[in-house]
Design a protein around this motif. Structure first.
Motif, PDB file in Angstrom:
ATOM      1  N   ASP A 143     115.613  50.726 -13.702  1.00 23.13           N
ATOM      2  CA  ASP A 143     114.707  49.873 -12.925  1.00 23.13           C
ATOM      3  C   ASP A 143     115.033  49.943 -11.434  1.00 23.13           C
ATOM      4  N   SER A 144     116.319  49.852 -11.129  1.00 22.01           N
ATOM      5  CA  SER A 144     116.718  49.872  -9.721  1.00 22.01           C
ATOM      6  C   SER A 144     116.460  51.247  -9.096  1.00 22.01           C
ATOM      7  N   SER A 145     116.601  52.297  -9.898  1.00 23.47           N
ATOM      8  CA  SER A 145     116.308  53.640  -9.393  1.00 23.47           C
ATOM      9  C   SER A 145     114.830  53.765  -9.051  1.00 23.47           C
ATOM     10  N   HIS A 146     113.992  53.229  -9.921  1.00 17.97           N
ATOM     11  CA  HIS A 146     112.551  53.253  -9.670  1.00 17.97           C
ATOM     12  C   HIS A 146     112.222  52.491  -8.390  1.00 17.97           C
ATOM     13  N   MET A 147     112.857  51.349  -8.206  1.00 19.02           N
ATOM     14  CA  MET A 147     112.605  50.543  -7.011  1.00 19.02           C
ATOM     15  C   MET A 147     112.991  51.310  -5.748  1.00 19.02           C
ATOM     16  N   LEU A 148     114.155  51.942  -5.746  1.00 18.12           N
ATOM     17  CA  LEU A 148     114.624  52.650  -4.551  1.00 18.12           C
ATOM     18  C   LEU A 148     113.812  53.915  -4.292  1.00 18.12           C
ATOM     19  N   LEU A 149     113.398  54.602  -5.348  1.00 20.35           N
ATOM     20  CA  LEU A 149     112.548  55.773  -5.160  1.00 20.35           C
ATOM     21  C   LEU A 149     111.214  55.369  -4.539  1.00 20.35           C
ATOM     22  N   THR A 150     110.692  54.215  -4.986  1.00 18.04           N
ATOM     23  CA  THR A 150     109.453  53.689  -4.403  1.00 18.04           C
ATOM     24  C   THR A 150     109.667  53.331  -2.933  1.00 18.04           C
ATOM     25  N   ALA A 151     110.801  52.684  -2.644  1.00 19.37           N
ATOM     26  CA  ALA A 151     111.108  52.294  -1.263  1.00 19.37           C
ATOM     27  C   ALA A 151     111.207  53.516  -0.350  1.00 19.37           C
ATOM     28  N   LEU A 152     111.851  54.562  -0.839  1.00 17.84           N
ATOM     29  CA  LEU A 152     112.005  55.783  -0.034  1.00 17.84           C
ATOM     30  C   LEU A 152     110.652  56.441   0.251  1.00 17.84           C
ATOM     31  N   GLU A 153     109.786  56.477  -0.754  1.00 23.64           N
ATOM     32  CA  GLU A 153     108.476  57.096  -0.559  1.00 23.64           C
ATOM     33  C   GLU A 153     107.606  56.250   0.368  1.00 23.64           C
ATOM     34  N   MET A 154     107.701  54.925   0.238  1.00 29.94           N
ATOM     35  CA  MET A 154     106.955  54.040   1.139  1.00 29.94           C
ATOM     36  C   MET A 154     107.425  54.241   2.573  1.00 29.94           C
ATOM     37  N   ASP A 155     108.727  54.383   2.748  1.00 34.79           N
ATOM     38  CA  ASP A 155     109.272  54.604   4.091  1.00 34.79           C
ATOM     39  C   ASP A 155     108.816  55.959   4.637  1.00 34.79           C
ATOM     40  N   ARG A 156     108.777  56.962   3.779  1.00 34.62           N
ATOM     41  CA  ARG A 156     108.327  58.288   4.219  1.00 34.62           C
ATOM     42  C   ARG A 156     106.883  58.248   4.710  1.00 34.62           C
ATOM     43  N   ARG A 157     106.095  57.366   4.115  1.00 39.02           N
ATOM     44  CA  ARG A 157     104.694  57.239   4.512  1.00 39.02           C
ATOM     45  C   ARG A 157     104.494  56.262   5.671  1.00 39.02           C
ATOM     46  N   GLY A 158     105.605  55.670   6.137  1.00 41.08           N
ATOM     47  CA  GLY A 158     105.510  54.746   7.250  1.00 41.08           C
ATOM     48  C   GLY A 158     104.941  53.394   6.873  1.00 41.08           C
TER      49      GLY A 158
END
Length: 237
Positions: free
Chosen positions: A147-162
């Motif tokens: 679950d936490s991995s999914h959350m951080l992967l989502t956070a990283l992709e959101m950050d990549r998209r600004g």
């Protein structure tokens, strides 16, 4: 629905019969008290009813969620094998974060003073591992690491998209104007994460660490098409 919802939701975290019974009892007592009923007067009846509901709910979940149950049993069996070697269960999460279960037999000390007795607990890492807790806690802990991995992967992709992103466990937030894009991102990250050989990789790392142990085969995958998640409106809210 409300009475058994919590038990069904926590089934993937390895909820036990005792835990299910407690959850159901809390919800039933809450509903009865809301109607002005004195729960203490019918305590025996509530206790029996909750035991019955817990048994039925656990049986039904076992029939419906066979794949999840097999996976949890596999994780617990592997954890039992590792703890039998006197070692805590350790693994690397999909995003590369090492995790080690801390459960060991605590060693209490009693310090006697002129005024009182004080009990101190030694949580030294050299104490023997608690084999039962190592096995029972691993399935939910492993799921939490996913679950936490999914959350951080989502956070990283959101950050990549600004895009702005914040989260607490499985509650994801962004600005209202970006909700649709966040829903797309979190689904894509989920599919990418769970399309990988998670259990196979986990088993390989353990076989390298403990070559003398004979770990059971990984449970067979079901026929769920993960791509359907991308079109499921209620998958994540």
């Amino acid at each position: 629905r409300g009475v058994v919802k919590r038990t069904v939701m926590t089934s993937v975290y390895g909820v036990t019969y005792i835990g299910a019974k407690k959850q159901i009892q809390e919800k039933i007592e809450e509903k009865l008290e809301a109607k002005g009923i004195d729960v203490h007067e019918i305590e025996t009846e509530i206790y029996s009813a909750c035991g019955y509901l817990a048994r039925i709910t656990m049986d039904v979940m076992g029939d419906l969620f066979t794949g999840a149950r097999q996976t949890m049993n596999w994780l617990a069996t592997c954890a039992r094998l590792i703890s039998s070697q006197g070692q805590p269960v350790a693994w690397i999460s999909p995003i590369g974060v090492p995790a080690v279960q801390p459960y060991r037999h605590k060693q209490p000390y009693t310090v006697v003073t002129l005024l009182q007795k004080v009990i101190l607990i030694n949580n030294n890492a050299n104490l023997p591992v608690h084999k039962t807790r190592q096995a029972s806690a691993f399935p939910p802990n492993y799921v939490h690491s996913l679950d936490s991995s999914h959350m951080l992967l989502t956070a990283l992709e959101m950050d990549r998209r600004g895009l702005t992103f914040s989260a607490v466990h499985d509650s994801f937030w962004t600005h209202a104007s970006d909700i649709d894009e966040m829903n797309e991102v979190l689904r894509d990250c989920f599919v990418d994460l769970y399309s990988g050989p998670l259990l196979e990789d986990l088993k390989k790392t353990w076989e390298l660490q403990y070559p003398s142990l004979d770990f059971p085969d990984v449970p067979e995958r079901g026929d769920l098409d993960l791509e359907e998640v991308k079109d499921a409106p209620y998958f994540f809210q």
